[in-house]
Design a protein around this motif. Structure first.
Motif: not given
Length: 884
Positions: A444-451
């Motif tokens: 969906e376009g999330y990055t690892e730092n956002q997760i």
């Protein structure tokens, strides 16, 4: 008479005329100066407006002027009789009725007398002999003279048919030959019979195509009703009728399939006059009746609107314009065209969605009129801008019912995403076009730092709104007439002030999907739910007040559901965030239960012996107080059809021994993250699963028995954040250990890998992430696998928190399968090694002392074919563009 005789006569005449000309003495040819042209125009006598002597036809009158294609004109020129045949022309057949023009005739100058004329059809057959109304004409030298001829033709005009609604007897019961009740806009064709009141001749126009249109009613607007809407149906075709006085004597209406709807031999009076070459609009009146069921539905809609404070409605949502409301300033048969209302083809109400309008009050008894309604939404979870694919209006009702489980999964995975693996492991699977629920957020376009946070804990990407106690509508009650809705299949009541459900809801014999969501003023569990006979999907989430005001009633209600009338058909059961403490033993009766979602409760007690023969495809028990799963003969429930088993954030200390490696079917996801699991049971039965997630537990030693000795099958393992310090030798010696493709061991305390961590045991290992551990030397062993696609060793720290990995993996460029190498946040120094362009995802960021020669990859990076993650403060040489 045949035309060749006339042609001979015309030829002789031309010869005589030639003798009348000559040449001048000086040699100049003056014959052309003595000639002019004449053109004849033919008109219908009835519409010829010039005041001349009427002509006399020697044959019967023509039906259509367009039947004539040639004219023979007889002329008297100073005693010499001439005859010439000319062709006639018009733009088209319709235009011919307004007049024909002949080709030009060349004649000597002088005065002529038109003696007679004859008309012929396209086959050169004589149609008509006529005498001119004017017989004198003069041909001028070099000029063009026109001369009119009139023909006795049947006077005809054009008519255009318009169907209007007749409400003069609106309150009267429908009469006449009606095959079924139908709506005005269903009329797609019509037969219309008209009678000439002078001759009594009948003319019938059959299967006229009609086009329905809604428009403003000018008459009502003239009377001060601004914006009043009405509708009509028109036929664009122009029809021909002989001139005269007419009346409409009957009509037959048809639907889109040309199936007759109604035959009316006594329509409302509609007289009209047809004039020659004029267009007249025929206005046929189609009777409408208040007693028709669809009209009664629309009056019920207005009663609902008035009872629920309709004048103050203001829509807030995404389906319609902000502030939208219902509009009744139009004909009653148009009242069904309102935001939130969908109709059947026969005009009856099929779907009513009042969500987002801010309605308030007691639902009136008029709701019982809507007996053809299939869906009723009195608030939904979408009131809080949640998207629910089960409510997508672009999807038919049949498809929504057919794909109920798939829609549930799509909704759940969107709003409650599975525990995600690290980005390097997800990237490895993506390189092989593999996508799982544990990689969905990256897709969906999330990055690892956002997760994840900095400790590897997964963030709540889409936190569920705390709706308990919040009201989006003021529905106070439902009437007993709700029981009339025998065809209702979906009923949603959400975010409402309603206090109880009427007992008559047991009569909703077709209701398969019921949602009672966040109704904080309903203090007692509605026992009527257990009496409803056909519930396939039941959602009673976000109703904590039951446990607060009537805990015994809640427990009894859940017990009753398991013993209720829908026990043999119930497939989906949602009971989230209700402070439920136990799943009742009666749930063992729900033999068709496919999905059980009881997350965010306080469940500590499960049915004795498990769920018995109940075999769901999904079990979600996240955020509860479960310490163990009871079993019968080692089974909590059959696992043959299981796809998702999730019990995150509970109190488990030992991995539940409720699976087996002896079956034939592989579960998609098993997730016991965020528990207190320390180990696998001593008598572990094995497991067959694609993704096994045990993130953030207390497993200090990699469970050797997971893949060795039990013939377990696991493709993707997530063991993030366990504080793991050891992976014993022999951990990957099982018969199906080769199935392991991804291993996420991030946020542990590993310092080394076992000696037998080799390609021989793990030949298809695509992704390995050892980031945020304690490796002081580079762990080369995973590189033995030629299939390794992404390898990550980021952020290595010793027990004191200092960076401990300084070693660059020399020779790694020789690994032809590697596409990603993540070495960020270490203490790498000078890199004396070749850099392969094939490893096009390279992370060397946060290595403050690194000296990195980028010459091998600079051209690929410059062309966008290489992803290098670095800091501009680092010493990057031989690629100056990187530092600009």
């Amino acid at each position: 008479m045949k035309l060749f005789k006339l042609i001979l006569l015309a030829t002789a005449t031309c010869m005589a005329m030639t003798l009348l000309g000559g040449c001048s003495e000086d040699g100049t040819d003056n014959r052309e100066l003595d000639y002019g042209h004449v053109q004849f125009k033919l008109y219908k006598e009835v519409s010829y407006e010039k005041t001349t002597l009427a002509g006399r036809a020697v044959q019967t009158q023509l039906d259509y002027l367009s039947d004539a294609t040639k004219v023979t004109v007889r002329l008297d020129y100073n005693g010499t009789m001439l005859a010439q045949t000319l062709t006639l022309d018009a733009a088209d057949k319709d235009a011919a009725e307004y007049g024909l023009r002949s080709t030009k005739l060349k004649l000597l100058t002088g005065n002529y007398r038109v003696v007679a004329f004859s008309l012929y059809d396209k086959h050169d057959e004589l149609l008509y002999n006529g005498l001119p109304q004017q017989n004198e004409l003069t041909v001028a030298a070099g000029g063009l003279t026109t001369h009119d001829l009139t023909v006795n033709v049947m006077p005809r005009g054009k008519v255009r048919v318009t169907l209007l609604k007749d409400m003069s007897d609106f309150v009267r019961t429908r009469a006449g030959n009606v095959n079924r009740q139908y709506t005005f806009d269903e009329i797609k064709h019509t037969d219309l019979t008209v009678q000439n009141t002078e001759t009594n001749d009948l003319t019938t126009f059959e299967k006229l195509p009609m086009e329905f249109a809604i428009h403003f009613d000018e008459q009502n607007e003239a009377n001060g009703t601004f914006g009043y809407q009405t509708s009509s149906s028109k036929c664009d075709s122009l029809l021909s009728l002989p001139a005269g006085e007419y009346r409409i004597v009957s009509y037959v209406t048809y639907d889109k399939n040309k199936t007759a709807l109604e035959t009316n031999d006594r329509p409302a009076a509609a007289n009209f006059t047809v004039e020659d070459n004029e267009t007249t609009e025929i206005k046929a009146k189609i009777a409408l009746y208040e007693s028709d069921e669809y009209i009664k539905d629309y009056y019920a809609l207005k009663a609902i609107w008035e009872a629920l404070d309709g004048p103050r409605w203001s829509y807030a949502g995404e389906s319609y314009n902000p502030g939208a409301n219902w509009d009744f300033n139009k004909d009653p048969d148009l009242w069904g065209a309102q935001p939130g209302v969908q109709l059947h083809d026969n005009g009856r109400v099929a779907r009513l969605d009042l969500s987002g309008f801010g309605f308030r009050g007691d639902m009136p008894a008029a709701i019982g009129q809507l007996t053809e309604m299939i869906e009723l939404y009195l608030g939904t979870q979408n009131d809080k801008n949640y998207y629910d694919p089960t409510e997508d209006l672009a999807t038919s009702m049949a498809n929504r019912a057919r794909n109920r489980k798939a829609n549930h999964k799509a909704y759940y995975e969107k709003h409650h995403p599975a525990t995600q693996m690290s980005w390097p492991c997800a990237l490895a699977l993506r390189e092989h076009d593999i996508h799982t629920p544990s990689t969905a957020l990256y897709d969906e376009g999330y990055t690892e730092n956002q997760i994840f946070d900095t400790q590897g804990n997964q963030l709540n990407i889409r936190p569920a709104a705390n709706l308990h106690g919040k009201i989006c509508n003021g529905l106070k009650s439902l009437p007993k007439e709700i029981g009339n809705l025998k065809k209702l299949e979906i009923l949603n009541i959400a975010n409402s002030e309603i206090k109880e459900l009427p007992a008559e809801m047991v009569q909703l014999e077709s209701c398969t999907d019921l949602e009672l969501y966040n109704c904080p003023k309903m203090e007692q569990f509605p026992q009527v739910l257990a009496e409803m006979p056909k519930l396939v999907s039941l959602n009673i989430s976000e109703n904590k007040q039951w446990s607060e005001h009537d805990p015994d009633g809640l427990a009894a209600g859940l017990e009753a559901i398991g013993n209720g009338k829908s026990q043999s058909v119930l497939q989906l059961f949602y009971c989230r965030n209700n402070n439920v403490t136990a799943i009742p033993d009666s749930f063992r009766n729900l033999k068709k239960l496919g999905a059980l979602d009881m997350c965010e409760n306080k469940i500590s007690k499960l049915p004795a012996g498990g769920l018995g023969e109940v075999a769901p495809t999904e079990i979600r028990l996240d955020h509860n107080l479960i310490e163990e799963f009871p079993t019968t003969n080692g089974k909590f429930c059959p696992m043959e059809d299981m796809e998702t088993f999730s019990a995150t954030y509970n109190k488990l200390k030992v991995f539940p021994n409720i699976f087996s490696s002896k079956g034939k079917y592989v579960i998609k996801t098993v997730d016991f993250s965020y528990n207190e699991i320390e180990k696998l049971p001593d008598d572990f039965n094995g497991i067959l699963v694609n993704t096994l997630t045990l993130a953030n537990n207390k497993i200090k030693v990699f469970p050797k028995e997971l893949l060795s000795g039990t013939n377990s099958y696991v493709s993707y393992i997530i063991l993030r954040g366990n504080g793991m310090t050891e992976i014993p030798e022999g951990s990957f010696k099982g018969e199906f250990a080769a199935s392991l493709a991804s291993l996420d061991l991030t946020y542990n305390r590993l310092k080394e890998l076992p000696k037998d961590f080799t390609a021989e045991d793990l030949p298809y290992l695509y992704g390995v992430d050892l980031s945020y551990n304690a490796f002081a030397s580079f762990p080369y062993k995973p590189l033995n696998s030629s299939g390794l696609t992404v390898f990550a060793v980021r952020g290595q720290r010793d027990d004191n928190g200092a960076r401990c990995l300084r070693e660059w993996p020399t020779g790694i460029y020789k690994h032809t399968g590697l596409r990603g190498l993540f070495l960020g946040s270490n203490d790498l120094r000078k890199v004396d090694d070749k850099i392969s362009y094939l490893i096009y995802n390279l992370d060397i960021s946060d290595n403050p002392n690194i000296v990195f020669d980028a010459s091998d990859i600079c051209i690929y990076w410059r062309n966008g074919a290489y992803m290098l993650v670095y800091d501009k403060t680092q010493k990057i040489i031989n690629c100056d563009e990187m530092l600009q």
